[in-house]
Structures are given as C-alpha cells and as structure tokens.
Write a protein that holds these residues in place. Structure first.
Motif, PDB file in Angstrom:
ATOM      1  N   SER A  20       0.712  -1.185   0.183  1.00  0.00           N
ATOM      2  CA  SER A  20       0.181  -0.094   0.070  1.00  0.00           C
ATOM      3  C   SER A  20       0.922   1.245  -0.099  1.00  0.00           C
ATOM      4  N   SER A  21       2.091   1.123   0.514  1.00  0.00           N
ATOM      5  CA  SER A  21       2.796   2.504   0.608  1.00  0.00           C
ATOM      6  C   SER A  21       4.353   2.247  -0.406  1.00  0.00           C
ATOM      7  N   THR A  22       4.346   1.185  -1.242  1.00  0.00           N
ATOM      8  CA  THR A  22       5.584   0.967  -2.010  1.00  0.00           C
ATOM      9  C   THR A  22       5.199   0.863  -3.348  1.00  0.00           C
ATOM     10  N   ASP A  23       5.960   1.445  -4.421  1.00  0.00           N
ATOM     11  CA  ASP A  23       5.636   1.050  -5.712  1.00  0.00           C
ATOM     12  C   ASP A  23       6.356  -0.363  -6.326  1.00  0.00           C
ATOM     13  N   ALA A  24       5.689  -1.343  -6.099  1.00  0.00           N
ATOM     14  CA  ALA A  24       6.157  -2.616  -5.954  1.00  0.00           C
ATOM     15  C   ALA A  24       5.150  -3.451  -6.574  1.00  0.00           C
ATOM     16  N   VAL A  25       5.401  -4.806  -7.020  1.00  0.00           N
ATOM     17  CA  VAL A  25       4.584  -5.688  -7.565  1.00  0.00           C
ATOM     18  C   VAL A  25       4.459  -6.960  -6.380  1.00  0.00           C
ATOM     19  N   LEU A  26       3.541  -7.684  -5.937  1.00  0.00           N
ATOM     20  CA  LEU A  26       3.390  -8.711  -5.235  1.00  0.00           C
ATOM     21  C   LEU A  26       2.915 -10.042  -6.050  1.00  0.00           C
ATOM     22  N   LEU A  27       3.752 -11.036  -6.556  1.00  0.00           N
ATOM     23  CA  LEU A  27       3.281 -12.333  -7.111  1.00  0.00           C
ATOM     24  C   LEU A  27       2.994 -13.360  -6.048  1.00  0.00           C
ATOM     25  N   SER A  28       1.960 -13.750  -5.917  1.00  0.00           N
ATOM     26  CA  SER A  28       1.474 -15.065  -4.664  1.00  0.00           C
ATOM     27  C   SER A  28       1.275 -16.014  -5.279  1.00  0.00           C
ATOM     28  N   HIS A  49      11.619 -14.757  -4.130  1.00  0.00           N
ATOM     29  CA  HIS A  49      12.343 -14.251  -5.306  1.00  0.00           C
ATOM     30  C   HIS A  49      11.934 -13.086  -5.285  1.00  0.00           C
ATOM     31  N   GLU A  50      13.145 -12.071  -5.734  1.00  0.00           N
ATOM     32  CA  GLU A  50      12.977 -10.558  -5.728  1.00  0.00           C
ATOM     33  C   GLU A  50      13.644 -10.087  -7.162  1.00  0.00           C
ATOM     34  N   PHE A  51      12.758  -9.485  -7.836  1.00  0.00           N
ATOM     35  CA  PHE A  51      13.338  -9.015  -9.127  1.00  0.00           C
ATOM     36  C   PHE A  51      13.372  -7.427  -9.199  1.00  0.00           C
ATOM     37  N   THR A  52      14.301  -6.941  -9.899  1.00  0.00           N
ATOM     38  CA  THR A  52      14.415  -5.298 -10.156  1.00  0.00           C
ATOM     39  C   THR A  52      13.585  -4.908 -11.220  1.00  0.00           C
ATOM     40  N   GLY A  53      13.023  -5.678 -11.929  1.00  0.00           N
ATOM     41  CA  GLY A  53      11.920  -5.109 -12.831  1.00  0.00           C
ATOM     42  C   GLY A  53      11.202  -6.506 -13.556  1.00  0.00           C
ATOM     43  N   PHE A  54      10.445  -6.149 -14.591  1.00  0.00           N
ATOM     44  CA  PHE A  54       9.846  -7.264 -15.301  1.00  0.00           C
ATOM     45  C   PHE A  54       9.510  -6.658 -16.805  1.00  0.00           C
ATOM     46  N   PHE A  55       9.220  -7.596 -17.722  1.00  0.00           N
ATOM     47  CA  PHE A  55       8.637  -7.350 -18.985  1.00  0.00           C
ATOM     48  C   PHE A  55       7.368  -7.217 -19.007  1.00  0.00           C
ATOM     49  N   GLU A  56       6.591  -6.018 -19.803  1.00  0.00           N
ATOM     50  CA  GLU A  56       5.237  -5.893 -19.946  1.00  0.00           C
ATOM     51  C   GLU A  56       4.843  -5.838 -21.225  1.00  0.00           C
ATOM     52  N   PHE A 104      10.430  -3.145 -20.633  1.00  0.00           N
ATOM     53  CA  PHE A 104      10.949  -3.647 -19.367  1.00  0.00           C
ATOM     54  C   PHE A 104      10.750  -2.479 -18.450  1.00  0.00           C
ATOM     55  N   ARG A 105      10.157  -2.709 -17.174  1.00  0.00           N
ATOM     56  CA  ARG A 105       9.778  -1.896 -16.109  1.00  0.00           C
ATOM     57  C   ARG A 105      10.653  -2.278 -15.096  1.00  0.00           C
ATOM     58  N   LYS A 160      10.572  -1.972 -11.766  1.00  0.00           N
ATOM     59  CA  LYS A 160       9.877  -1.666 -10.627  1.00  0.00           C
ATOM     60  C   LYS A 160      10.118  -3.222  -9.817  1.00  0.00           C
ATOM     61  N   LYS A 161      10.330  -2.894  -8.496  1.00  0.00           N
ATOM     62  CA  LYS A 161      10.419  -4.165  -7.727  1.00  0.00           C
ATOM     63  C   LYS A 161       9.316  -5.225  -7.730  1.00  0.00           C
ATOM     64  N   ALA A 162       9.722  -6.431  -8.032  1.00  0.00           N
ATOM     65  CA  ALA A 162       8.612  -7.479  -7.908  1.00  0.00           C
ATOM     66  C   ALA A 162       8.901  -8.515  -7.041  1.00  0.00           C
ATOM     67  N   TYR A 163       8.190  -9.037  -6.087  1.00  0.00           N
ATOM     68  CA  TYR A 163       8.450 -10.106  -5.586  1.00  0.00           C
ATOM     69  C   TYR A 163       7.507 -11.230  -5.566  1.00  0.00           C
ATOM     70  N   VAL A 164       8.008 -12.457  -5.468  1.00  0.00           N
ATOM     71  CA  VAL A 164       7.113 -13.793  -5.664  1.00  0.00           C
ATOM     72  C   VAL A 164       7.207 -14.430  -3.871  1.00  0.00           C
ATOM     73  N   VAL A 165       6.015 -14.342  -3.591  1.00  0.00           N
ATOM     74  CA  VAL A 165       5.868 -14.820  -2.089  1.00  0.00           C
ATOM     75  C   VAL A 165       4.735 -16.046  -1.900  1.00  0.00           C
ATOM     76  N   GLU A 166       5.073 -16.983  -1.124  1.00  0.00           N
ATOM     77  CA  GLU A 166       4.356 -18.251  -1.038  1.00  0.00           C
ATOM     78  C   GLU A 166       3.857 -18.384   0.529  1.00  0.00           C
ATOM     79  N   LYS A 167       3.008 -19.251   0.581  1.00  0.00           N
ATOM     80  CA  LYS A 167       2.579 -19.491   2.013  1.00  0.00           C
ATOM     81  C   LYS A 167       3.662 -20.287   2.803  1.00  0.00           C
TER      82      LYS A 167
END
Length: 79
Positions: free
Chosen positions: A25-33, A51-58, A68-69, A71-78
């Motif tokens: 809510s307070s960060t310009d990032a993407v969460l993939l779950s 995983h942590e990525f510095t950007g991604f293709f869109e 290529f954007r 923008k930080k992107a994180y992969v999270v799992e339970k």
C-alpha cells in the motif's frame, strides 16, 4: 513479526500478510503470490519471499511492444 514501515522485502524472510498489505500500500512494487487472490484474506498468515526482481517485461496493448519496467517485484508463498 509486525514491522511497521517496511520499505523493502528480503528473499528468505517471512512476513505476515498484514505487513505485506501495508508494504504494498505504501511502496511502488508488485507482489506475485502462489496463494492466488487470497493473499490478504488472513492477516496473520505468514508468507515467505522466495524471489526478488528489479523489474519485469510488460506487453503494451496500446502499441503491441514489450517494455522492461524497472519496478521491484517479489514472489511470495505461504510459509
């Protein structure tokens, strides 16, 4: 494990869903779950950043190009 004011996530670390909610809510990032659209349904559920990525293709629907954007992107799992 509540950590108010998170400005980054670290791979290998565990975070509560409510902390991830506050972070996104307070960060310009993407969460993939791996938990589909249920990431924020249980605030006390713990997630691990895998995983942590510095950007991604869109793909742009406007011009059909791929960009290529940086923008930080994180992969999270339970956890």
């Amino acid at each position: 494990m509540s950590k108010p004011g998170l400005n980054t996530l670290k791979p290998g670390q565990h975070y509560l869903a409510k902390d991830l909610d506050s972070f996104i809510s307070s960060t310009d990032a993407v969460l993939l779950s791996s938990n589909d659209n249920q990431l924020f349904t249980e605030p006390e559920r713990e997630y691990k950043v895998v995983h942590e990525f510095t950007g991604f293709f869109e793909h742009s629907m406007e011009d059909g190009e791929k960009y290529f954007r940086e923008k930080k992107a994180y992969v999270v799992e339970k956890a």
